[in-house]
Design an enzyme around this catalytic site. Structure first.
Site, PDB file in Angstrom:
ATOM      1  N   GLU A 182       0.800  -1.662   0.349  1.00  0.00           N
ATOM      2  CA  GLU A 182       0.164   0.143   0.049  1.00  0.00           C
ATOM      3  C   GLU A 182       1.081   1.240  -0.111  1.00  0.00           C
ATOM      4  O   GLU A 182       0.522   2.367   0.451  1.00  0.00           O
ATOM      5  CB  GLU A 182      -0.862   0.235   1.195  1.00  0.00           C
ATOM      6  CG  GLU A 182      -1.990  -1.134   1.295  1.00  0.00           C
ATOM      7  CD  GLU A 182      -2.984  -1.052   2.415  1.00  0.00           C
ATOM      8  OE1 GLU A 182      -3.006  -0.465   3.400  1.00  0.00           O
ATOM      9  OE2 GLU A 182      -4.289  -1.604   1.709  1.00  0.00           O
ATOM     10  N   GLU A 251      -6.836  -7.246  -0.247  1.00  0.00           N
ATOM     11  CA  GLU A 251      -7.341  -7.348   1.061  1.00  0.00           C
ATOM     12  C   GLU A 251      -8.719  -7.278   1.039  1.00  0.00           C
ATOM     13  O   GLU A 251      -9.463  -6.180   0.852  1.00  0.00           O
ATOM     14  CB  GLU A 251      -6.711  -7.078   1.694  1.00  0.00           C
ATOM     15  CG  GLU A 251      -5.276  -6.998   2.272  1.00  0.00           C
ATOM     16  CD  GLU A 251      -4.705  -5.737   2.700  1.00  0.00           C
ATOM     17  OE1 GLU A 251      -5.237  -4.751   3.842  1.00  0.00           O
ATOM     18  OE2 GLU A 251      -3.454  -5.791   2.849  1.00  0.00           O
TER      19      GLU A 251
HETATM   20  C1  GAL Z   1      -4.384  -2.228   4.892  1.00  0.00           C
HETATM   21  C2  GAL Z   1      -3.143  -2.909   5.498  1.00  0.00           C
HETATM   22  C3  GAL Z   1      -3.044  -4.472   5.845  1.00  0.00           C
HETATM   23  C4  GAL Z   1      -4.205  -3.859   7.261  1.00  0.00           C
HETATM   24  C5  GAL Z   1      -5.196  -3.295   6.836  1.00  0.00           C
HETATM   25  C6  GAL Z   1      -6.383  -2.860   8.180  1.00  0.00           C
HETATM   26  O1  GAL Z   1      -4.229  -1.178   4.812  1.00  0.00           O
HETATM   27  O2  GAL Z   1      -2.175  -3.279   3.885  1.00  0.00           O
HETATM   28  O3  GAL Z   1      -2.149  -4.997   6.444  1.00  0.00           O
HETATM   29  O4  GAL Z   1      -3.220  -2.747   8.072  1.00  0.00           O
HETATM   30  O5  GAL Z   1      -5.318  -2.048   6.107  1.00  0.00           O
HETATM   31  O6  GAL Z   1      -6.216  -4.162   8.871  1.00  0.00           O
END
Ligand code: GAL
Length: 824
Positions: A182, A251
């Site tokens: 990110e 994610e």
């Molecule tokens: C994203 C990040 C993850 C985790 C998630 C929130 O931005 O890539 O590692 O932090 O947010 O749980």
């Protein structure tokens, strides 16, 4: 000077890379990942190996497989693997090679996100804190010192995988690898150096020749051939920056993380399914659940500030590895339904028809085979829709849902129609030997620090993590102040500006107060104090609670008293600035150095008999022993009544605890509407209770018989309330519609012992409060009992026929069941 030789060499090198990364068995186009020639869509789930134990891995992987996943995704946790520069640790639950091999043995793939910056609510975003102290270093930017370290670590991980033949190109399970994490979200403040850095990351990754595609998440300018991917609650609108890249959702946040003081986040199964279905409706190729199993931040691994020890995340597998139902099962059915269309989805043209402003019919049709597969979505957050697709049928599509139509004319799934059981777990104390734990206690030895004696001195107030290198949460700041006969000794205010996270103050060996900011950031401690004439000792104990893990330049955000200022404010506001006094320092607690937490060394403590005066003491160690609970259910420690500290079982840390930090009393509500866009403050639970009361003790930490539990209590608590419990499935509920099958299961060797409610008809209510509707088949209970009692799982055909009332096809009947699970 223009050097033709090096140009030719680098061209040859990059051509070699190119052919390596495309010619092997994982390739892709915009519609599919192509694995060994097969066009695939992939369901993946995040399971971070250090957030469970190696003993838990096989079961978690199997449950992921049973849940319909094709792949498991994990970050690689640099800080844990290289706690000191060039001293590596890959033992126990850090043995990611073994984790990957187990995944392969189970027939699943691996998505390896090296980072090595990982965010992940992990301490310092996964960077080892020693990096921060390297002269001239700047993290996550175009800085040679940092880049050398990042490259050395990344190369080491890649080489370990190569040596174990773990890349798909070598016949291994790793089909995709990620570099950075990110960066695009925070890149702007890094300016040109940021852009140069991300280009370097891409080249560095490519040069490692892993033979499978590399991805970068949230990086819309990802240089080719990096595939940019999307993270969020919904990613259906995302388009990769290269039309030839597959659309990947790295994610899909299935819930959310929790900070001390937060309520429990809950994202409904319906909304997660809606997000996934919409993603595939609009051309998705890979969906990864973040998290599939969240697990536990053991030791001091939680990020911050203030991330809790539990990283449950409301994931399909709960913190302990139990199925979180109905989420796990509802998603399993979704995977199976979408997979029915895999061949068509990966080899067809897509057309979207807007039936209304909120209803869209998406058709995938394969011109060669004539096969069709459809998604019918209703994005209205309140209005259901009934859609007449003429010869393809008529469908009821509830608000905020997607219907999946196999062949475009048969409903196989709707994201809002949940046909999976709900499971309710209880925490119970069953061992009679553990009914009354018997405690001893020992004070944290503070003679030296209360007298201002440390290990080194400086004429300034130091930044905490640079000083401790995160060896401990604790840093002592101590100074002496001389007062003479003329000074006023009373009505003085000790004023300390700190960058956090928690501060305790002592003057002349006496405790004067503690403070922290509710969000774990900067605050001012002000306490009334008195001095004595002569030398006065001021002792400040600063504690961190997880180092920050996210934001541009997050790594430079200071912790501890760092420059203060620290003032003594007397009458008439007469201020003495102590900031550039001579300060004495000590890292960590004496008890930590003596390893009082470890049974082997705990005899070094001055343990005393427990009595009423042992309750509520700050800076105190407590010790007890308990019997391993029988059975296989997960074990937890109920720390209700304790303040803040850390807990160890047989010398292994089960994490920080802070049950006295109570979640706010507002905004929990009895009902949770899955409709409308999710955000982490929607559908929260557990208002007004400790933000974390129970702490997981993995069974592999336990001996076969008796165990030692040691607590360090920082602010005062009552260990008499502490208890060792198991997490046991108690009630299961299910409802299913006419024409489907109701499946019920008591997992983990438990059996269905009682049917508390069963009604085939039009029952109302929900689990715990089902009611009979206007009509009901009177022997419903009997029929369900016959199928289920004494069984670990059972399935019931929900049809008028099996409930003995003939062929009542016009009835929109439902079956609702509530059952009890027990050990025998
Ligand atoms: C994203 C990040 C993850 C985790 C998630 C929130 O931005 O890539 O590692 O932090 O947010 O749980």
């Amino acid at each position: 000077m223009f050097n033709i030789r090096s140009l030719v060499l680098s061209l040859v090198a990059s051509l070699a890379c190119l052919s390596f990364s495309t010619a092997d068995n994982v390739t892709y186009d915009s519609n599919a990942l192509i694995i060994n020639g097969e066009r695939r869509i992939i369901f993946s789930g995040s399971i971070h190996y250090p957030r469970s134990t190696d003993a838990m891995w096989p079961d978690l992987i199997q449950k992921a497989k049973d849940g319909g996943l094709d792949a498991i995704e994990t970050y690689i946790f640099w800080d844990r693997h290289e706690p000191q520069r060039r001293k590596y640790d890959f033992s126990g639950n850090l043995d990611f090679i073994k984790f990957f091999q187990l995944i392969q043995d189970a027939g699943l793939y691996v998505v390896m996100r090296i980072g090595p910056y990982v965010c992940a609510e992990w301490n310092y975003g996964g960077f080892p804190v020693w990096l921060h102290n390297m002269p001239g270093i700047q993290l996550r930017t175009d800085n040679q010192i940092y880049k050398n370290e990042m490259q050395t670590f990344t190369t080491k991980i890649v080489n370990m995988c190569k040596a174990a033949n773990l890349f798909a190109s070598q016949g291994g399970p790793i089909i995709i690898a990620q570099i950075e994490n990110e960066y695009g979200n925070v890149m702007t403040p890094y300016g040109d150096a940021g852009k140069a850095y991300i280009n370097w990351c891409a080249q560095m990754a490519e040069s490692l020749n892993i033979g499978v595609p590399w991805i970068m998440c949230q990086q819309s300018d990802a240089p080719q051939p990096m595939i940019n991917t999307c993270n969020g609650f919904y990613c259906d609108n995302f388009t990769p920056n290269n039309p030839k890249s597959p659309k990947m959702f790295t994610e899909n946040w299935v819930g959310w993380f929790k900070k001390w003081g937060d309520k429990d986040p809950h994202r409904t199964a319906e909304d997660v399914a809606f997000s996934v279905a919409k993603f595939f409706q609009f051309g998705g190729v890979l969906n990864n659940y973040y998290m599939y199993h969240g697990g536990t931040n053991f030791g001091r691994t939680s990020g911050g500030p203030f991330i809790t020890t539990s990283y449950d995340y409301d994931a399909p597998l709960d913190e302990y590895g139990n199925l979180n139902q109905p989420k796990w099962g509802h998603l399993r059915q979704l995977h199976a339904s979408i997979k029915l269309g895999e061949k068509i989805l990966t080899s067809s043209t897509r057309s979207d028809r807007n039936i209304s402003s909120s209803v869209t019919l998406t058709t995938f049709s394969n011109p060669t085979t004539g096969g069709r597969f459809c998604f019918l979505s209703n994005t209205d957050a309140s209005n259901d829709a009934t859609i007449d697709l003429q010869t393809d049928g008529k469908y009821f599509v509830p608000a905020w849902s997607v219907t999946i139509l196999d062949g475009c004319n048969k409903e196989v799934y709707n994201t809002a129609k949940v046909n999976t059981q709900t499971s309710v777990f209880v925490k119970e104390q069953n061992e009679k030997e553990n009914a009354q734990l018997s405690w001893v206690w020992a004070p944290e030895p503070m003679r030296d620090t209360l007298q201002g004696i440390g290990k080194f001195k400086a004429n300034l107030l130091l930044e905490q993590k640079a000083t401790t290198v995160d060896f401990s949460d604790y840093l002592w700041y101590m100074t002496n102040v001389e007062t003479d006969q003329t000074s006023s000794l009373y009505n003085i205010t000790l004023h300390v500006n700190t960058k956090g996270h928690v501060l305790h103050a002592f003057v002349n060996k006496r405790y004067v107060g503690s403070q922290w900011a509710t969000n774990g950031q900067s605050f001012v401690l002000e306490k009334p104090i008195s001095l004595k004439s002569g030398t006065n000792t001021i002792t400040l104990l600063s504690a961190t609670v997880g180092l920050k893990n996210y934001d541009a330049f997050y790594d430079t955000v200071p912790t501890g008293i760092d420059g203060g200022p620290v003032y003594l404010i007397g009458s008439g506001n007469a201020t003495t600035d102590l900031s550039s006094n001579l300060w004495s320092y000590k890292v960590g607690l004496n008890g930590e150095m003596k390893r009082l937490y470890n049974p082997t060394f705990s005899s070094r403590g001055k343990w005393r008999t427990f009595d009423q005066a042992s309750i509520g003491r700050r800076m105190t160690w407590y010790k007890t022993s308990f019997k391993t609970p029988s059975g296989v259910d997960p074990v937890v420690l109920d720390l209700q009544g304790m303040g803040k500290g850390q807990a160890w079982v047989n010398g292994q840390s089960i994490g920080r605890f802070w049950p006295s930090f109570i979640a706010g009393n507002d905004s929990c509500s009895e009902t949770c509407d899955y409709r409308g866009a999710y955000n982490p403050s929607k559908c929260v639970e557990n208002c007004g209770n400790p933000s974390q009361r129970w702490y997981h003790i993995p069974r592999s930490f336990l001996s076969s018989d008796t165990n030692t539990l040691i607590l360090f209590e920082e602010i005062g608590g009552n260990p008499e309330q502490v208890s060792v419990q198991t997490v046991t499935i108690q009630t299961i509920c299910g409802h299913a519609n006419e024409g489907s099958t109701l499946e019920l299961s008591c997992q983990g060797g438990h059996i269905i012992s009682e049917i508390q409610f069963a009604s085939y008809g039009n029952p109302g209510g929900k689990c715990g409060s089902f009611t009979q509707g206007l009509w009901n088949v009177s022997n419903s209970i009997l029929l369900v009992e016959r199928a289920c009692i004494g069984m670990e799982s059972c399935s019931i055909d929900v049809s008028a026929k099996s409930f003995g009332i003939g062929d009542a096809t016009n009835l929109s009947a439902r079956l609702a069941v509530q059952a009890l699970c027990s050990n025998d």
